[in-house]
Design an enzyme around this catalytic site. Structure first.
Site, short mmCIF file in Angstrom:
data_model
loop_
_atom_site.label_atom_id
_atom_site.label_comp_id
_atom_site.label_asym_id
_atom_site.label_seq_id
_atom_site.Cartn_x
_atom_site.Cartn_y
_atom_site.Cartn_z
N ASP A 1 12.15 -1.32 53.01
CA ASP A 1 11.11 -2.29 53.35
C ASP A 1 10.67 -2.12 54.81
O ASP A 1 9.48 -2.21 55.12
CB ASP A 1 11.58 -3.72 53.12
CG ASP A 1 11.68 -4.08 51.65
OD1 ASP A 1 11.23 -3.29 50.79
OD2 ASP A 1 12.21 -5.17 51.36
N ASN B 1 15.74 4.22 49.70
CA ASN B 1 16.34 3.06 49.05
C ASN B 1 17.74 3.36 48.53
O ASN B 1 18.65 2.53 48.65
CB ASN B 1 15.45 2.56 47.91
CG ASN B 1 14.21 1.86 48.40
OD1 ASN B 1 14.19 1.28 49.48
ND2 ASN B 1 13.15 1.90 47.61
N GLU C 1 5.61 3.05 46.97
CA GLU C 1 5.47 3.80 48.22
C GLU C 1 4.12 4.52 48.28
O GLU C 1 3.94 5.45 49.05
CB GLU C 1 6.62 4.79 48.38
CG GLU C 1 6.56 6.02 47.51
CD GLU C 1 7.06 5.83 46.08
OE1 GLU C 1 7.10 6.82 45.35
OE2 GLU C 1 7.39 4.70 45.69
N ASP D 1 1.26 9.28 49.18
CA ASP D 1 2.54 8.93 48.58
C ASP D 1 3.63 9.36 49.55
O ASP D 1 3.62 10.50 50.03
CB ASP D 1 2.68 9.65 47.24
CG ASP D 1 3.91 9.22 46.49
OD1 ASP D 1 3.86 8.15 45.86
OD2 ASP D 1 4.92 9.95 46.54
#
Length: 169
Positions: A102, A93, A128, A85
């Protein structure tokens, strides 16, 4: 003609190839059936790829991973699953925008593929979260390759402006 309705069966191609036609029309029909089988097979392969692939990263997705794991379990092949993770990814973000997020995910995917064998399966599990499916290695080797990936990611992937490295848990 009876075989035309069975084009989705694996052995039908060899049965059609075995037909020895006497007439020009039958030869053309045989060729048309064989071309249809090939086109059908190509379309199915393309659909399988789209169904099992994450469109952003190009890695296998959760559905594809589940299929591979099920096959290994059925064939009694030992494997390790590395679940990773990205730490604090929401900040990327929030602070830099989803386009930057991205780009980070794509770079992670690329780095993962560079750090594993071709037979190892790198997946984007969701958001993620990433998974690497490694078969036929012991636990110590799995931990070693997971740590090697963590190091490679933290040394190669940074957030936008402040050079903060991306890290995995």
């Amino acid at each position: 003609a009876d075989m035309a309705s069975l084009l989705n069966q694996a052995e039908i191609s060899s049965k059609i190839k075995a037909i020895q036609p006497w007439y020009y029309e039958v030869t053309k029909f045989k060729l048309a059936l064989l071309l249809s089988i090939r086109k059908f097979s190509q379309q199915m392969s393309k659909m399988d790829h789209h169904i099992n692939t994450d469109p952003l990263t190009g890695l296998m997705n959760r559905r594809g991973l589940n299929y591979v794991m099920t096959q290994n379990i059925k064939m009694n092949i030992p494997f390790s699953v590395l679940l990773m993770d990205v730490d604090h990814f929401k900040k990327v973000n929030d602070n830099y925008g989803h386009d930057q997020g991205d780009m980070v995910l794509k770079h992670i995917a690329h780095t993962m593929q560079q750090n594993f064998r071709k037979e190892d399966i790198c997946c984007r599990y969701g958001g993620e979260e990433f998974v690497v499916f490694v078969d036929n290695v012991d636990k110590n080797t799995a931990v070693m390759v997971a740590n090697r990936l963590r190091k490679a990611i933290s040394e190669s992937v940074v957030y936008a402006d402040d050079n903060t490295p991306v890290t995995f848990s």
